[in-house]
Design a protein around this motif. Structure first.
Motif, mmCIF file in Angstrom:
data_model
loop_
_atom_site.group_PDB
_atom_site.id
_atom_site.type_symbol
_atom_site.label_atom_id
_atom_site.label_comp_id
_atom_site.label_asym_id
_atom_site.label_seq_id
_atom_site.Cartn_x
_atom_site.Cartn_y
_atom_site.Cartn_z
ATOM 1 N N GLU A 741 0.805 -1.227 0.000
ATOM 2 C CA GLU A 741 0.000 0.000 0.000
ATOM 3 C C GLU A 741 0.834 1.270 0.000
ATOM 4 O O GLU A 741 0.296 2.365 -0.093
ATOM 5 C CB GLU A 741 -0.924 0.008 1.230
ATOM 6 N N THR A 742 2.176 1.156 0.127
ATOM 7 C CA THR A 742 3.006 2.363 0.240
ATOM 8 C C THR A 742 3.813 2.664 -1.011
ATOM 9 O O THR A 742 4.609 3.589 -1.026
ATOM 10 C CB THR A 742 4.000 2.239 1.415
ATOM 11 N N ALA A 743 3.643 1.874 -2.087
ATOM 12 C CA ALA A 743 4.427 2.033 -3.319
ATOM 13 C C ALA A 743 5.904 1.776 -3.081
ATOM 14 O O ALA A 743 6.765 2.428 -3.665
ATOM 15 C CB ALA A 743 4.204 3.406 -3.957
ATOM 16 N N ASP A 744 6.210 0.809 -2.241
ATOM 17 C CA ASP A 744 7.604 0.417 -1.999
ATOM 18 C C ASP A 744 8.166 -0.183 -3.287
ATOM 19 O O ASP A 744 7.594 -1.113 -3.851
ATOM 20 C CB ASP A 744 7.643 -0.608 -0.849
ATOM 21 N N ILE A 745 9.301 0.384 -3.749
ATOM 22 C CA ILE A 745 9.805 -0.022 -5.075
ATOM 23 C C ILE A 745 10.618 -1.311 -5.030
ATOM 24 O O ILE A 745 10.996 -1.839 -6.073
ATOM 25 C CB ILE A 745 10.652 1.094 -5.734
ATOM 26 N N ASN A 746 10.929 -1.793 -3.843
ATOM 27 C CA ASN A 746 11.665 -3.055 -3.763
ATOM 28 C C ASN A 746 11.130 -3.847 -2.577
ATOM 29 O O ASN A 746 11.506 -3.608 -1.437
ATOM 30 C CB ASN A 746 13.168 -2.772 -3.604
ATOM 31 N N VAL A 747 10.236 -4.799 -2.849
ATOM 32 C CA VAL A 747 9.625 -5.542 -1.742
ATOM 33 C C VAL A 747 10.486 -6.747 -1.349
ATOM 34 O O VAL A 747 10.167 -7.439 -0.396
ATOM 35 C CB VAL A 747 8.172 -5.980 -2.062
ATOM 36 N N ASP A 748 11.588 -6.964 -2.078
ATOM 37 C CA ASP A 748 12.466 -8.089 -1.733
ATOM 38 C C ASP A 748 13.109 -7.913 -0.358
ATOM 39 O O ASP A 748 13.486 -8.886 0.276
ATOM 40 C CB ASP A 748 13.583 -8.239 -2.779
ATOM 41 N N ASN A 749 13.278 -6.634 0.075
ATOM 42 C CA ASN A 749 13.927 -6.416 1.375
ATOM 43 C C ASN A 749 12.911 -6.074 2.471
ATOM 44 O O ASN A 749 13.263 -5.486 3.477
ATOM 45 C CB ASN A 749 15.000 -5.316 1.251
ATOM 46 N N ASN A 750 11.635 -6.419 2.246
ATOM 47 C CA ASN A 750 10.600 -6.012 3.200
ATOM 48 C C ASN A 750 10.317 -7.038 4.290
ATOM 49 O O ASN A 750 9.593 -6.737 5.216
ATOM 50 C CB ASN A 750 9.277 -5.731 2.470
ATOM 51 N N ALA A 751 10.830 -8.253 4.113
ATOM 52 C CA ALA A 751 10.430 -9.298 5.051
ATOM 53 C C ALA A 751 11.621 -9.828 5.836
ATOM 54 O O ALA A 751 12.757 -9.838 5.363
ATOM 55 C CB ALA A 751 9.752 -10.441 4.306
ATOM 56 N N TRP A 752 11.348 -10.205 7.065
ATOM 57 C CA TRP A 752 12.318 -10.951 7.867
ATOM 58 C C TRP A 752 11.617 -12.183 8.402
ATOM 59 O O TRP A 752 10.556 -12.049 9.004
ATOM 60 C CB TRP A 752 12.827 -10.091 9.027
ATOM 61 N N PRO A 753 12.117 -13.388 8.206
ATOM 62 C CA PRO A 753 13.274 -13.633 7.346
ATOM 63 C C PRO A 753 12.946 -13.334 5.889
ATOM 64 O O PRO A 753 11.775 -13.259 5.518
ATOM 65 C CB PRO A 753 13.535 -15.120 7.558
ATOM 66 N N ARG A 754 13.960 -13.074 5.058
ATOM 67 C CA ARG A 754 13.758 -12.771 3.642
ATOM 68 C C ARG A 754 12.952 -13.864 2.947
ATOM 69 O O ARG A 754 13.067 -15.033 3.315
ATOM 70 C CB ARG A 754 15.123 -12.654 2.945
ATOM 71 N N LYS A 755 12.175 -13.423 1.951
ATOM 72 C CA LYS A 755 11.376 -14.403 1.205
ATOM 73 C C LYS A 755 11.983 -14.630 -0.167
ATOM 74 O O LYS A 755 12.532 -13.704 -0.758
ATOM 75 C CB LYS A 755 9.942 -13.894 1.044
ATOM 76 N N LEU A 756 11.858 -15.842 -0.649
ATOM 77 C CA LEU A 756 12.317 -16.151 -2.006
ATOM 78 C C LEU A 756 11.325 -15.579 -3.020
ATOM 79 O O LEU A 756 10.126 -15.589 -2.781
ATOM 80 C CB LEU A 756 12.371 -17.657 -2.209
ATOM 81 N N THR A 757 11.802 -15.049 -4.132
ATOM 82 C CA THR A 757 10.913 -14.603 -5.210
ATOM 83 C C THR A 757 10.937 -15.661 -6.313
ATOM 84 O O THR A 757 11.949 -15.838 -6.978
ATOM 85 C CB THR A 757 11.409 -13.267 -5.800
ATOM 86 N N PRO A 758 9.824 -16.396 -6.447
ATOM 87 C CA PRO A 758 9.839 -17.424 -7.496
ATOM 88 C C PRO A 758 9.736 -16.807 -8.884
ATOM 89 O O PRO A 758 9.087 -15.782 -9.076
ATOM 90 C CB PRO A 758 8.601 -18.263 -7.180
#
Ligand SMILES: [Zn+2]
Length: 792
Positions: A741-758
C-alpha cells in the motif's frame, strides 16, 4: 539478567555509528520541516487555511460568438464580441488574449523547439522503429496553413483597437486603462483551418473516414480568441501554448450560434436554445422521454445516421447554445452522429447525460458511453460537489480523450474484420473506452469547475482527476483493470531514472503520464488509505472542492486545505511526494530478540549454558573426538575445575540474588517474570521518501497482526531507525507493507526472514544458420493479389 552480550555490543556500535555518521555529514536532512520556505505567504486573497481569502477576486469574460463550419474547406469562420470584467484591484492598460490555434502554424514554437529525445530512441522507437505517422507529421506540420487569422478588432463603438500578436497570444491595447470594477467590450473576426486530427491535431481536429465515406467528423475547440487569465499570484498568465501546458481560462457566460450543414448533428457546450429549428419533432419527443428514462434513449438512431451519411445538404442550419459560468466552449459536428441521452439528478440539478458517435463506434458506444457519463457524475459528486451544469456529453471521434466544459471527446472503437465485416473489440479497448469517458467527463470537476492553472501545473487537474477516476473505476465493477491509482502500479516509474518532481511546470515535465497523472493520483490514494484514512481524507478533499469550485486554486491551496480540514500536518508528505523524486523503499535490515532476565542464577546460568551448547562445535574439536587425552590417562590430574564449568552456580551467587530480590518493589518483580518478548527491528529508508510503517507481525502460534506506525517514526533519523516491538510469544516473522500500500519499489527487502521470489526461466533453442542469399535469389516471384472487395 544479562542481555545477550553479542546483541548489546551490536546495538551500542549501531548507535555510535549513527551519531558519528550524522555529525560527519555536517547537516541533518529534516524531512518534516515545514513547507513555509516553499509555499507563498498567505494573503488576503489566499488564506493560510487554504481557503480563498476575504479579498479573493477573479476576472470574468462573457462571450457572444458566431461560427460557420465550411465542410469542404474544413475551416471555421468566426465573429463575435467579448466583454471583459476587471474584478481585480489593479488598473489594466492592455488585455492579453490566447490564440492557441497558432500552435498549428508551421513556424510556431511548438514546431521549432521540438527535439529528438535521443538518436537511439528515434531510430528504434522501442521495437517498432520510426513510424510513417511520425514522418508525415514532420512534413505536414511545416506546410499546413494553421493558426487563427484575426481581423477587425474593434471596441463597442466600432473604433479599431490596436493589437499585437505574439505567437499564441495577442495583446489588445486599451484606449483608456481599465479601472478596478470596470468592463470593456470588444468585437473581432477570425478564421482558421481545422487540422486533421490523426495527422496534426492535438485536443481538436477533424476525422476522415474510409474512401467510400465522404463525411468527416469535426471536433472543434480552441476555436475562438479566449481571454488569458489574470490573477493574484501571476498577473497575466504569460506562458505561451507550447503544446503540453493546457488552458488557463476565466469563467463567463456564452451565447453561441453555430452554423453547420443542415444535415449535421451538433454536440456542444451549453444548452440548445432553438430545438424547434434544428431538431425533428421525433427527436424532440425522444429527448423529452430521455429526461426521466432509467436507461439511455436513442435520439438519432443508427439507421437515421446511416441514411444521413448518404446525402449531403447544400443548405446550412444555425444551432444556438447558451452556457452559464463556464471557462471554455467546444463543439462537435457531423452528419454521421448517432445520439443517445439519459437524464439524471445530481443533488437538486437536472442533468442530461448524452453521447454522440458514428456507426463505427458501435456496438461499444451505445452500450457503454452514456452509462459511463452517468456513473462519472454519480461517483465524482460523492467526493466533490453536485454537478452544476445541465448537460454532460461524450463524443466519439478522432481525439483520444480531451475535456471541455460539459463536453468531452473520446476515442475507442471496435475493429471491423475487412472480409467478414464482423466487429470485435479487445479487453483493453472496452475498459480503455469506459476509463477515458470517466476521465474526460470527470474533468468537468477538475479543472473545468475547480479551475486550476493548467498551463502551470498539469498535475493539479490530471492528478486529482486520475485519482477520482480510480475511485469511479473501482465502483464500476470488481477487479476493474484500472491503470493508475494502485500503489503497486507506480513502482516502475518511481524506480526509473530521469524523473522530475510532480511540482514541475507543465512544459518541463518528463514522462507526463506517470509524472502528472499516475504519481499524484497514487499519492492521494496513499494519503487516503494509509496516512489519513478514508473518513478524514474524504472530508478534507471534499472541502477542497467546496472551497474552490468556480475559483482558481494553486498547489498551496490544496496542500493547506488538506491539512486544515484533516487536522494533520502533511508537510512531510507533500515535500516527499510532490517536491522530490525520492521513492519509498524500506528495508527490514535485521531483528534481535530479547527476553527479560529473571536475575535468578539457577535459571540464568542454565540459559547461558544452553546457549553455549547450541553453538556449533569447532572443526578441531570435531576431528579430535575420541582423542585420548593426558587427563584421561592420568585421572589424578583432575580437580574442582574439571567438575564445574563457567556456569556453575555458587552460594555467593545465590546470596547476592536473595539480597537484590529483597530490594525490589513488587512491580519490579512482576516485570522480571512477565514472559514478554522484545525485538529490536532495524529499518533503513533506502528510497529516501519517508513513509508510515505497516508491520505485519507473525507469532509462533501462527497468529498474525498489523501494527501501523505513522511516518513521524523517521523524524529524528530519516535514513535509519531501530524500533522496539513487544510480543507475548515468540515472533517468527515480520513484513513491512504486506498489502503493497506504500508504493515500496523493492519488496524483496521487506520481510524478515527474507522471502524467495519465485520466477520462471524460459529456455530457447540456439538458432543456427543465417541468410541464404543463394536460396532467396531463386525464390519464385509472387503475382500481385487482387484488391480486396470493400465491405459496407
Ligand atoms: Zn486528463
Amino acid at each position: 539478567m544479562m542481555m545477550n552480550m553479542k546483541h548489546l555490543a551490536r546495538l551500542v556500535a549501531l548507535t555510535l555509528a549513527l551519531s558519528t555518521g550524522a555529525q560527519a555529514a555536517g547537516q541533518f536532512d529534516d524531512k518534516f520541516r515545514q513547507l513555509d520556505e516553499l509555499l507563498p505567504t498567505p494573503s488576503a486573497t489566499r488564506s493560510a487555511s487554504g481557503a480563498p481569502g476575504h479579498a479573493y477576486w477573479q476576472q470574468r469574460a462573457d462571450y457572444t460568438l458566431r461560427a460557420t463550419l465550411d465542410e469542404n474547406k474544413r475551416a471555421i469562420t468566426g465573429a463575435g464580441s467579448i466583454t471583459y470584467h476587471n474584478n481585480s484591484p489593479d488598473t489594466l492598460a492592455y488585455l492579453w488574449v490566447q490564440l492557441d490555434q497558432n500552435m498549428f502554424r508551421g513556424d510556431s514554437d511548438n514546431r521549432t523547439i521540438s527535439t529528438i529525445p535521443t538518436r537511439d530512441a528515434w531510430q528504434k522507437g522501442g521495437a517498432e522503429g520510426v513510424k510513417f505517422d511520425a514522418i508525415r507529421f514532420a512534413f505536414e506540420s511545416r506546410s499546413f496553413e494553421g493558426g487563427i487569422q484575426v481581423a477587425n478588432v474593434k471596441d463597442a463603438a466600432g473604433r479599431p483597437l490596436h493589437y499585437v500578436v505574439n505567437k499564441t497570444m495577442m495583446r489588445i491595447d486599451l484606449p483608456q486603462p481599465m479601472k478596478p470594477g470596470a468592463r470593456f467590450s470588444f468585437a473581432l473576426e477570425w478564421k482558421f483551418n481545422i487540422p486533421e486530427a490523426s495527422v496534426l491535431g492535438r485536443r481538436m481536429g477533424y476525422e476522415r473516414f474510409d474512401k467510400e465515406d465522404k463525411n468527416d467528423l469535426f471536433e472543434v475547440a480552441q476555436w475562438f480568441p479566449r481571454m488569458a487569465a489574470y490573477y493574484d499570484v501571476k498577473g497575466w498568465q504569460n506562458k505561451q501554448y507550447l503544446g503540453d501546458g493546457e488552458f488557463t481560462l476565466e469563467f463567463g457566460d456564452y451565447d453561441v450560434a453555430l452554423t453547420v450543414p443542415a444535415d449535421h448533428i451538433v454536440a456542444s457546450t451549453g444548452e440548445l436554445q432553438n430545438p424547434g429549428e434544428v431538431l425533428t419533432a421525433a427527436q424532440r419527443e425522444r429527448l423529452a422521454k430521455a429526461r426521466t428514462a432509467k436507461a439511455p434513449v436513442v435520439i438519432v438512431t443508427q439507421a437515421e445516421a446511416e441514411a444521413a451519411e448518404k446525402g449531403r445538404a447544400a443548405n446550412m442550419k444555425t444551432w444556438r447554445f447558451k452556457a452559464k459560468n463556464v471557462r471554455d466552449f467546444a463543439f462537435a459536428s457531423s452528419r454521421k452522429f448517432i445520439w443517445d441521452a439519459q437524464g439524471l439528478r445530481s443533488g437538486d440539478n437536472a442533468v442530461m447525460a448524452m453521447s454522440y458517435y458514428p456507426k463505427e463506434g458501435n456496438p461499444l458506444w451505445q452500450k457503454y458511453s452514456t452509462q459511463a457519463v452517468v456513473h462519472t457524475i454519480e461517483q465524482y459528486s460523492k467526493y466533490s460537489f453536485d454537478y452544476p451544469y445541465p448537460t454532460a456529453i461524450s463524443v466519439n471521434g478522432p481525439i483520444g480523450g480531451m475535456e471541455y466544459p460539459m463536453i468531452s471527446f473520446n476515442g475507442g472503437r471496435p475493429t471491423k474484420d475487412k472480409k467478414t465485416g464482423e466487429k470485435t473489440y479487445s479487453k483493453s479497448t472496452k475498459y480503455g473506452l469506459i476509463s477515458v469517458i470517466i476521465h474526460e467527463v470527470g474533468h468537468n470537476y477538475y479543472p473545468m469547475i475547480v479551475n486550476s492553472d493548467e498551463r502551470q501545473w498539469t498535475w493539479m487537474d490530471e492528478g486529482l482527476n486520475s485519482f477520482l477516476q480510480f475511485l469511479a473505476e473501482e465502483a464500476w465493477e470488481e477487479n476493474y483493470p484500472a491503470r493508475r491509482g494502485e500503489p503497486r502500479d507506480i513502482t516502475d516509474y518511481m524506480r526509473s531514472k530521469n524523473q522530475t518532481p510532480v511540482m514541475t511546470n507543465s512544459e518541463s515535465v518528463l514522462q507526463r503520464g506517470p509524472n502528472a497523472y499516475g504519481k499524484p493520483a497514487t499519492a492521494l490514494n496513499i494519503l487516503r488509505e494509509t496516512v489519513l484514512g478514508r473518513e478524514l481524507f474524504d472530508f478534507a478533499f471534499k472541502e477542497y472542492g467546496r472551497r474552490w469550485k468556480f475559483k482558481r486554486p494553486t498547489p498551496a491551496d490544496l496542500f493547506r486545505t488538506m491539512e486544515d480540514a484533516s487536522g494533520t500536518d502533511l508537510d512531510w508528505f507533500w515535500r516527499g511526494w510532490f517536491y522530490t523524486t525520492d521513492a519509498v523503499d524500506v528495508s527490514v535490515d535485521g531483528i534481535s530478540e530479547y527476553t527479560i532476565s529473571s536475575q535468578n542464577p539457577e535459571l540464568e546460568q542454565a540459559w547461558r549454558r544452553k546457549l553455549r551448547d547450541a553453538e556449533p562445535m569447532s572443526l578441531t574439536d570435531q576431528r579430535n573426538k575420541g582423542l585420548v587425552r593426558r587427563v584421561d590417562a592420568h585421572p589424578e590430574l583432575k580437580d574442582f575445575y574439571n567438575e564445574h564449568d563457567d556456569f556453575t552456580v555458587t552460594n555467593a551467587d545465590r546470596n547476592k540474588y536473595r539480597e537484590t530480590q529483597d530490594k525490589l518493589e513488587d512491580w519490579e518483580k512482576a516485570l522480571l517474570s512477565s514472559g514478554k518478548h522484545l525485538y529490536l527491528v532495524d529499518f533503513t529508508n533506502v528510497g529516501g521518501l519517508v513513509t508510515p510503517l505497516v508491520l505485519e507481525i507473525q507469532l509462533a502460534s501462527g497468529k498474525k497482526y498489523i501494527e501501523r506506525i505513522p511516518a513521524e517514526v523517521w523524524r529524528y533519523s530519516p535514513s535509519k531507525i531501530t524500533k522496539l516491538i513487544v510480543t507475548d510469544e515468540p515472533m517468527t516473522g515480520l513484513t513491512q507493507d504486506p498489502y503493497w500500500e506504500t508504493a515500496d519499489i523493492n519488496v524483496d527487502n521487506n520481510a524478515w526472514p527474507r522471502k524467495l521470489t519465485p520466477s520462471r526461466l524460459e529456455l530457447f533453442k540456439t538458432e543456427r544458420g543465417g541468410n541464404d542469399m543463394m536460396k532467396d535469389f531463386n525464390a519464385p516471384l509472387k503475382k500481385p493479389e487482387a484488391a480486396p472487395k470493400a465491405v459496407q
